[in-house]
Design an enzyme around this catalytic site. Structure first.
Site, PDB file in Angstrom:
ATOM      1  N   ASP A   1      18.628   4.359 -18.315  1.00  0.00           N
ATOM      2  CA  ASP A   1      17.745   4.876 -19.361  1.00  0.00           C
ATOM      3  C   ASP A   1      17.312   3.744 -20.284  1.00  0.00           C
ATOM      4  OD1 ASP A   1      20.786   5.397 -19.791  1.00  0.00           O
ATOM      5  OD2 ASP A   1      19.961   4.844 -21.729  1.00  0.00           O
TER       6      ASP A   1
ATOM      7  N   GLU B   1      30.534   5.239  -5.741  1.00  0.00           N
ATOM      8  CA  GLU B   1      29.831   5.376  -7.018  1.00  0.00           C
ATOM      9  C   GLU B   1      30.559   4.546  -8.063  1.00  0.00           C
ATOM     10  OE1 GLU B   1      29.458   9.207  -9.035  1.00  0.00           O
ATOM     11  OE2 GLU B   1      28.006   8.332 -10.437  1.00  0.00           O
TER      12      GLU B   1
ATOM     13  N   ASP C   1      26.537   0.727 -18.184  1.00  0.00           N
ATOM     14  CA  ASP C   1      26.494   0.346 -19.609  1.00  0.00           C
ATOM     15  C   ASP C   1      25.469  -0.769 -19.809  1.00  0.00           C
ATOM     16  OD1 ASP C   1      28.407   2.199 -20.199  1.00  0.00           O
ATOM     17  OD2 ASP C   1      30.072   0.777 -20.240  1.00  0.00           O
TER      18      ASP C   1
ATOM     19  N   THR D   1      23.724  13.468 -13.181  1.00  0.00           N
ATOM     20  CA  THR D   1      24.928  12.978 -13.849  1.00  0.00           C
ATOM     21  C   THR D   1      24.885  13.461 -15.302  1.00  0.00           C
ATOM     22  OG1 THR D   1      23.930  10.939 -14.659  1.00  0.00           O
ATOM     23  CG2 THR D   1      24.888  10.871 -12.436  1.00  0.00           C
TER      24      THR D   1
ATOM     25  N   PHE E   1      24.919  11.729 -18.029  1.00  0.00           N
ATOM     26  CA  PHE E   1      23.982  10.951 -18.839  1.00  0.00           C
ATOM     27  C   PHE E   1      22.544  11.311 -18.504  1.00  0.00           C
ATOM     28  CE2 PHE E   1      25.891   7.751 -21.627  1.00  0.00           C
ATOM     29  CZ  PHE E   1      27.224   8.117 -21.472  1.00  0.00           C
TER      30      PHE E   1
ATOM     31  N   LYS F   1      23.055  -6.041 -26.764  1.00  0.00           N
ATOM     32  CA  LYS F   1      22.992  -7.285 -27.563  1.00  0.00           C
ATOM     33  C   LYS F   1      22.965  -8.500 -26.645  1.00  0.00           C
ATOM     34  CE  LYS F   1      25.350  -5.426 -31.542  1.00  0.00           C
ATOM     35  NZ  LYS F   1      26.662  -5.080 -32.052  1.00  0.00           N
TER      36      LYS F   1
ATOM     37  N   ASP G   1      38.159  -2.195 -12.811  1.00  0.00           N
ATOM     38  CA  ASP G   1      36.882  -2.824 -13.162  1.00  0.00           C
ATOM     39  C   ASP G   1      36.070  -2.962 -11.869  1.00  0.00           C
ATOM     40  OD1 ASP G   1      34.787  -4.406 -13.959  1.00  0.00           O
ATOM     41  OD2 ASP G   1      35.992  -6.227 -14.129  1.00  0.00           O
TER      42      ASP G   1
HETATM   43  C1  LIG Z   1      26.974   5.253 -19.538  1.00  0.00           C
HETATM   44  S1  LIG Z   1      28.326   5.889 -18.611  1.00  0.00           S
HETATM   45  C2  LIG Z   1      27.531   6.712 -17.242  1.00  0.00           C
HETATM   46  C3  LIG Z   1      28.466   7.663 -16.539  1.00  0.00           C
HETATM   47  C4  LIG Z   1      27.817   8.410 -15.341  1.00  0.00           C
HETATM   48  N1  LIG Z   1      27.427   7.492 -14.298  1.00  0.00           N
HETATM   49  C5  LIG Z   1      26.635   9.228 -15.777  1.00  0.00           C
HETATM   50  O1  LIG Z   1      25.492   8.868 -15.414  1.00  0.00           O
HETATM   51  O2  LIG Z   1      26.843  10.230 -16.468  1.00  0.00           O
HETATM   52  C6  LIG Z   1      28.924   4.416 -17.849  1.00  0.00           C
HETATM   53  C7  LIG Z   1      30.280   4.621 -17.224  1.00  0.00           C
HETATM   54  O3  LIG Z   1      30.644   3.456 -16.508  1.00  0.00           O
HETATM   55  C8  LIG Z   1      31.989   3.124 -16.809  1.00  0.00           C
HETATM   56  N2  LIG Z   1      32.095   1.676 -16.633  1.00  0.00           N
HETATM   57  C9  LIG Z   1      31.465   0.729 -17.361  1.00  0.00           C
HETATM   58  N3  LIG Z   1      31.771  -0.497 -16.899  1.00  0.00           N
HETATM   59  C10 LIG Z   1      32.605  -0.303 -15.846  1.00  0.00           C
HETATM   60  C11 LIG Z   1      33.272  -1.189 -14.949  1.00  0.00           C
HETATM   61  N4  LIG Z   1      33.122  -2.515 -15.054  1.00  0.00           N
HETATM   62  N5  LIG Z   1      34.039  -0.646 -13.986  1.00  0.00           N
HETATM   63  C12 LIG Z   1      34.179   0.701 -13.874  1.00  0.00           C
HETATM   64  N6  LIG Z   1      33.585   1.575 -14.706  1.00  0.00           N
HETATM   65  C13 LIG Z   1      32.812   1.082 -15.675  1.00  0.00           C
HETATM   66  C14 LIG Z   1      32.175   3.580 -18.243  1.00  0.00           C
HETATM   67  O4  LIG Z   1      33.544   3.781 -18.565  1.00  0.00           O
HETATM   68  C15 LIG Z   1      31.364   4.866 -18.266  1.00  0.00           C
HETATM   69  O5  LIG Z   1      32.130   5.980 -17.892  1.00  0.00           O
END
Ligand SMILES: C[S@@+](CC[C@H](N)C(=O)[O-])C[C@H]1O[C@@H](n2cnc3c(N)ncnc32)[C@H](O)[C@@H]1O
Length: 202
Positions: free
Chosen positions: A144, A33, A108, A181, A183, A112, A85
Site C-alpha cells: 500500500d 508466504e 513493512d 489479507t 491489511f 524513513k 526472520d
Molecule cells: C504490514 S504486516 C502485513 C501482514 C499480512 N501480510 C497482511 O497483509 O495482512 C507485515 C507483517 O510482516 C511481519 N514481518 C515483517 N518483517 C518480517 C521478517 N523479516 N520476517 C518475518 N516476518 C516479518 C510483521 O511482523 C507483520 O506481521
C-alpha cells in the site's frame, strides 16, 4: 485434526539448508508466504487448495501464535508456520528450486530513509528468493506504500530470470485482484491505493 504444535515449526539450525516440503507429511507443491500476520491469506488458500502445502513465516510472536491457533481451530493440515526472520531464512536456509509460489503481501515499508536498509526487498534477497522458485513458479507482491512499490519495482527489474505476469490469478488465490489479507481489507476499506506485482520464473 492438527494441534497448534503440529502447525508451528522450528526455524532451521544455523548453517542448515532445508527443502520446506520436509515440514509436511508427503511430497508435493509448496508455497511460502512471508509476513503472514494473522494468517488470513494462508487459511483461505489452505482451505481452497488442500493439495497445496503452505508455509507461513511471521516474526511477531503474537501473530505467529494467533495464526497457528487459527489454523488448528479450522483443522487445516496443509499449513505450517515458522517464527523467524524471513530474510535470514530465505538467504541462508532455503534450497534452490523448492517453491511453486512466493507470496509477499504488505511487507513493512520502513518509510524513513535511514531505515531503508531494513526493507525486505534488497537485491540479494530478490536473487536468492528467485533461485528458490521452481521453473514456472510465481512470485506475487502487494503493498500500500507508493514509495516502497517503486523501490520493489527497481529491485525486481534486475531479476533476469523473472517475467511479469498478471497479478489476478484464481489458481494462486487471487480473485478480482484481491488476496484478502487483513491489511488489504483494512486499506481498501479506507480507500487507500494498493499496488500489485506478479512474476513467473522463466
Ligand atoms: C504490514 S504486516 C502485513 C501482514 C499480512 N501480510 C497482511 O497483509 O495482512 C507485515 C507483517 O510482516 C511481519 N514481518 C515483517 N518483517 C518480517 C521478517 N523479516 N520476517 C518475518 N516476518 C516479518 C510483521 O511482523 C507483520 O506481521
Amino acid at each position: 485434526m492438527p494441534a497448534m504444535e503440529d502447525i508451528m515449526v522450528d526455524p532451521p539450525a544455523s548453517g542448515q539448508r532445508i527443502d520446506p516440503v520436509s515440514y509436511f507429511g508427503a511430497p508435493g507443491d509448496v508455497e511460502l508466504e512471508i509476513g503472514c500476520g494473522k494468517g488470513g491469506f494462508l487459511l483461505r488458500r489452505a482451505r481452497e487448495c488442500p493439495q497445496v502445502r503452505l508455509l507461513g513465516i511471521e516474526w511477531a510472536n503474537k501473530y505467529y501464535r494467533y495464526a497457528a491457533d487459527r489454523m488448528a481451530r479450522w483443522g487445516v493440515d496443509n499449513v505450517r508456520i515458522m517464527r523467524t526472520d524471513a530474510r535470514n531464512f530465505v538467504l541462508h536456509h532455503l534450497v534452490p528450486e523448492c517453491l511453486t509460489a512466493l507470496h509477499v503481501y504488505h511487507p513493512d515499508p520502513w518509510p524513513k530513509k535511514r531505515h531503508h536498509k531494513r526493507r525486505l526487498f534488497q537485491p540479494d534477497f530478490a536473487a536468492v528468493a528467485t533461485a528458490a522458485l521452481k521453473r514456472g513458479g510465481r512470485w506475487a507482491i502487494q503493498t500500500d506504500h507508493a514509495d516502497y512499490f517503486e523501490w520493489i519495482c527497481d529491485v525486481m527489474a534486475r531479476q533476469d530470470d523473472l517475467e511479469s505476469i498478471p497479478f489476478d490469478d484464481p489458481s494462486y488465490g487471487v480473485v478480482d485482484n484481491r488476496v484478502q489479507t487483513n491489511f488489504e481489507i483494512k486499506y481498501l476499506r479506507e480507500g487507500r491505493a494498493v499496488y500489485r506485482l506478479a512474476y513467473r520464473k522463466r
